[in-house]
Design an enzyme around this catalytic site. Structure first.
Site, mmCIF file in Angstrom:
data_model
loop_
_atom_site.group_PDB
_atom_site.id
_atom_site.type_symbol
_atom_site.label_atom_id
_atom_site.label_comp_id
_atom_site.label_asym_id
_atom_site.label_seq_id
_atom_site.Cartn_x
_atom_site.Cartn_y
_atom_site.Cartn_z
ATOM 1 N N SER A 1 -2.234 -2.529 -4.801
ATOM 2 C CA SER A 1 -1.627 -1.247 -4.434
ATOM 3 C C SER A 1 -0.582 -0.850 -5.477
ATOM 4 O O SER A 1 -0.095 -1.692 -6.233
ATOM 5 C CB SER A 1 -0.935 -1.397 -3.074
ATOM 6 O OG SER A 1 -0.177 -0.261 -2.763
ATOM 7 N N SER A 2 -0.242 0.444 -5.476
ATOM 8 C CA SER A 2 0.890 0.896 -6.306
ATOM 9 C C SER A 2 2.107 1.225 -5.444
ATOM 10 O O SER A 2 3.145 1.634 -5.975
ATOM 11 C CB SER A 2 0.510 2.169 -7.070
ATOM 12 O OG SER A 2 -0.507 1.905 -7.977
ATOM 13 N N GLY B 1 1.867 8.994 -4.171
ATOM 14 C CA GLY B 1 1.394 9.411 -5.498
ATOM 15 C C GLY B 1 0.488 8.413 -6.195
ATOM 16 O O GLY B 1 0.348 8.484 -7.421
ATOM 17 N N GLY B 2 -0.106 7.464 -5.456
ATOM 18 C CA GLY B 2 -1.041 6.529 -6.094
ATOM 19 C C GLY B 2 -0.379 5.855 -7.288
ATOM 20 O O GLY B 2 0.760 5.383 -7.206
ATOM 21 N N THR C 1 -0.225 9.474 0.296
ATOM 22 C CA THR C 1 0.420 8.312 0.898
ATOM 23 C C THR C 1 1.685 8.919 1.477
ATOM 24 O O THR C 1 1.932 10.109 1.319
ATOM 25 C CB THR C 1 0.703 7.258 -0.209
ATOM 26 O OG1 THR C 1 -0.539 6.661 -0.597
ATOM 27 C CG2 THR C 1 1.639 6.152 0.191
ATOM 28 N N THR D 1 0.026 4.228 4.054
ATOM 29 C CA THR D 1 -1.039 5.085 3.540
ATOM 30 C C THR D 1 -2.357 4.914 4.286
ATOM 31 O O THR D 1 -2.604 3.882 4.914
ATOM 32 C CB THR D 1 -1.276 4.779 2.033
ATOM 33 O OG1 THR D 1 -2.126 5.748 1.466
ATOM 34 C CG2 THR D 1 -1.880 3.400 1.818
ATOM 35 N N LEU D 2 -3.169 5.969 4.184
ATOM 36 C CA LEU D 2 -4.597 5.880 4.521
ATOM 37 C C LEU D 2 -5.405 5.864 3.232
ATOM 38 O O LEU D 2 -6.618 5.889 3.244
ATOM 39 C CB LEU D 2 -5.014 7.096 5.352
ATOM 40 C CG LEU D 2 -4.539 7.171 6.808
ATOM 41 C CD1 LEU D 2 -4.789 8.558 7.390
ATOM 42 C CD2 LEU D 2 -5.243 6.124 7.654
ATOM 43 N N ASN D 3 -4.725 5.933 2.091
ATOM 44 C CA ASN D 3 -5.232 6.070 0.725
ATOM 45 C C ASN D 3 -5.472 7.550 0.409
ATOM 46 O O ASN D 3 -4.584 8.207 -0.065
ATOM 47 C CB ASN D 3 -6.464 5.201 0.461
ATOM 48 C CG ASN D 3 -6.731 5.075 -1.034
ATOM 49 O OD1 ASN D 3 -5.832 5.296 -1.833
ATOM 50 N ND2 ASN D 3 -7.941 4.741 -1.419
ATOM 51 N N ASP E 1 -9.192 1.029 -3.395
ATOM 52 C CA ASP E 1 -8.117 0.458 -4.222
ATOM 53 C C ASP E 1 -8.521 -0.887 -4.829
ATOM 54 O O ASP E 1 -7.819 -1.405 -5.698
ATOM 55 C CB ASP E 1 -6.821 0.307 -3.417
ATOM 56 C CG ASP E 1 -5.995 1.585 -3.449
ATOM 57 O OD1 ASP E 1 -6.349 2.513 -4.205
ATOM 58 O OD2 ASP E 1 -4.995 1.669 -2.718
HETATM 59 N N1 GLY Z 1 -3.604 3.692 -1.762
HETATM 60 C C1 GLY Z 1 -2.612 3.871 -2.721
HETATM 61 C C2 GLY Z 1 -1.884 2.625 -3.052
HETATM 62 O O1 GLY Z 1 -1.888 1.697 -2.273
HETATM 63 O O2 GLY Z 1 -1.303 2.537 -4.106
#
Ligand code: GLY
Length: 564
Positions: A445-446, A466-467, A376, A394-396, A416
């Site tokens: 999302s995070s 960092g997810g 991200t 992000t694109l994930n 996600d």
């Molecule tokens: N794709 C990561 C997030 O949205 O947390």
């Protein structure tokens, strides 16, 4: 080649500094007109160019966003999504949600069906079936429409030039090399500059004429040229040909949403961040509330007690996230206000023992899971009018779905959602009914872009990729700042991560000393050391209202920050 290219970049940025230095604070230079921090030096230059042309921080954010799409294709995007937190000159905080949505034809068991039918594929992670309806073009346009000052098309000029031609950094050359065979397998072809992938090298000239043309159209005609008409039809056709269920109507109906910010008082500070569909706001509220109840600030950072309390809090944060959080339209507001009340959070904290570790199974049934790679990106911009912008986008995954179309990569954000009952996603998060696939809904999302305020004034914009580690990483930085640590020291500090499942404590190499690790292992902790957690981009604002742009120099990547 690599050496001379990086030297040129640093000389260019050095010259920018030389003509604009205002004061030096410690090792860092501060600026009074504006600042930019982003994951790539050329995106920082794009933002500064716009600020210097009379643009404000929103104009600069638009320039940075699309410049990242041109030069930082692992996460920078046209066909992705994200969240923006903005401090406006009159003191308000605005939050814009431009998260992707599920296509109207998506349904909760679609990935179970696809996996049963095509057992050797990863339908939520790769290719058309993993693609959510992108939000970035509509989101950046909505921000600009409300708060921008230069014409929209002007803000995209630097990105168009970079798409036409720029040189690869060593980091980006290595990322392209790592993912080229997957991109070819999934897209069926390669972008032309990758055709001879054995010749990919730092400093190589990259020409993306299709992307430049796409950005030219978006610059000239705005989001309509993306979400309506021929291009939307082409995207829907292309995705359907590759197995997706996307329609032109899905693109036409996409809308970004202004939401009420999550405002979290914390030890004399106020943290402004995203509400749902980001789990970041509620997660931070839980972390901050529990840490105040536990008097975490009286415990030495990264000592055994600190790590234990951190891991126990994280378990509770993620167990709640799992059980209750998803698209705000499907989340019960009464439950939300109950689980975010001070009384409830105090009870969460009171269930933490200073000496005993709670196994994750206490919060539900464990399932095998692991944390994999995640990508991200975060950027911040600031100007002297009082606009401060904090955006995570992000694109994930790296290069998203790895499906390449007209110079851009489609996201793989559908992963996600909780996609498969009984199975975890790429971040190790198990199936959650609250976050199951529903048509037109946003996946949880995070991403936690944040602005920190003190006595009513913004003092920092922060964020990281960092997810699932984003929420724990942001919490640690803000917690350390609340102890009086300088922001750059808090960023440099090696971090911890834990979540409900897998039941383990993740330690960025060097965050804990060997004695601490042994003590935690005796308490029953499974410790996993990893090389890197996140990579921050931030802007700190000094008491005399100057900007200190900060980039994470201790971790791998091209992170960069500058001002004028
Ligand atoms: N794709 C990561 C997030 O949205 O947390």
């Amino acid at each position: 080649m690599r050496h001379s290219f990086m030297r040129l970049l640093h000389i260019a940025l050095g010259l920018i500094h030389l003509f604009s230095i205002e004061e030096t604070t410690g090792q860092h230079v501060s600026f009074h007109r504006g600042a930019v921090s982003a994951a790539h030096p050329l995106a920082v230059e794009a933002g500064l160019e716009i600020l210097k042309s009379g643009g404000n921080a929103i104009d600069a954010a638009v320039a940075v966003h699309f410049a990242l799409a041109s030069v930082y294709q692992i996460a920078g995007n046209v066909a992705g999504g994200g969240f923006a937190v903005v401090h406006v000159p009159d003191g308000r905080i605005l939050t814009l949600d431009f998260r992707e949505t599920a296509p109207a034809a998506a349904y909760d068991s679609m990935y179970a069906y696809l996996m049963a039918r095509y057992p050797d594929t990863k339908p939520s992670l790769e290719g058309a079936t993993s693609v959510g309806i992108p939000g970035s073009v509509a989101g950046l346009f909505a921000l600009h429409d409300s708060l921008g000052s230069l014409p929209w098309h002007r803000c995209l000029q630097p990105a168009i030039q970079l798409a036409d031609s720029h040189r690869l950094t060593p980091y980006m050359a290595s990322q392209w090399l790592r993912h080229t065979s997957d991109i070819k397998r999934i897209s069926g072809f390669l972008p032309s500059f990758l055709l001879h992938d054995d010749s990919l090298y730092p400093g190589q000239l990259v020409r993306q004429s299709e992307l430049a043309n796409l950005l030219r159209r978006i610059a000239a005609f705005g989001p309509d040229s993306f979400y309506h008409g021929t291009f939307a039809l082409q995207m829907a056709d292309f995705l359907q040909t590759h197995g997706g269920v996307h329609t032109a109507e899905d693109f036409a109906s996409y809308q970004p949403v202004w939401r009420k910010p999550e405002l979290i008082p914390y030890r004399g500070y106020l943290i402004a961040t995203m509400p749902l569909p980001s789990a970041g706001g509620i997660g931070l509220r839980h972390f901050c509330g529990m840490s105040e109840s536990l008097n975490l600030h009286r415990i030495k950072p990264y000592s055994p007690r600190y790590a234990h309390y951190f891991a126990e809090m994280a378990k509770r944060v993620y167990a709640h996230r799992h059980k209750y959080l998803g698209d705000p339209r499907d989340t019960d507001p009464d439950i939300l206000s109950r689980i975010t009340s001070d009384t409830y959070i105090r009870q969460m904290a009171s269930s933490i023992s200073p000496t005993f570790r709670t196994p994750s199974a206490a919060f539900g049934t464990p399932s095998p899971a692991s944390i994999e790679s995640f990508e991200t990106t975060h950027y911040c911009t600031a100007d002297s009018t009082g606009l401060l912008v904090s955006i995570t986008t992000t694109l994930n995954g790296y290069f998203g779905s790895k499906l390449y179309f007209h110079g851009m990569f489609f996201n793989n954000e559908m992963d996600d959602f909780s996609t498969l009952p009984g199975q975890s996603n790429q971040f190790g998060l198990p199936f959650s009914t609250a976050n199951k696939v529903r048509p037109n809904r946003r996946m949880l999302s995070s991403m936690t872009p944040a602005i920190l305020l003190h006595r009513g004034l913004p003092i920092a914009a922060v964020g990281t990729p960092g997810g699932t580690t984003i929420i724990t990483n942001i919490f640690q930085v803000l917690e350390l700042m609340s102890r009086g640590w300088p922001l750059e020291k808090a960023i440099d500090q090696k971090k911890l991560h834990a979540q409900w499942l897998p039941d383990e404590l993740i330690v960025e190499n060097g965050a804990l000393n060997p004695t601490t690790i042994k003590k935690l292992q005796k308490m029953g902790y499974q410790i996993r050391e990893i090389e890197q957690i996140g990579i921050f981009n931030a802007i700190y604002i000094t008491p005399n209202r100057n900007f200190v742009p900060l980039a994470d120099s201790k971790r791998k990547g091209d992170s960069c920050a500058s001002g004028w």
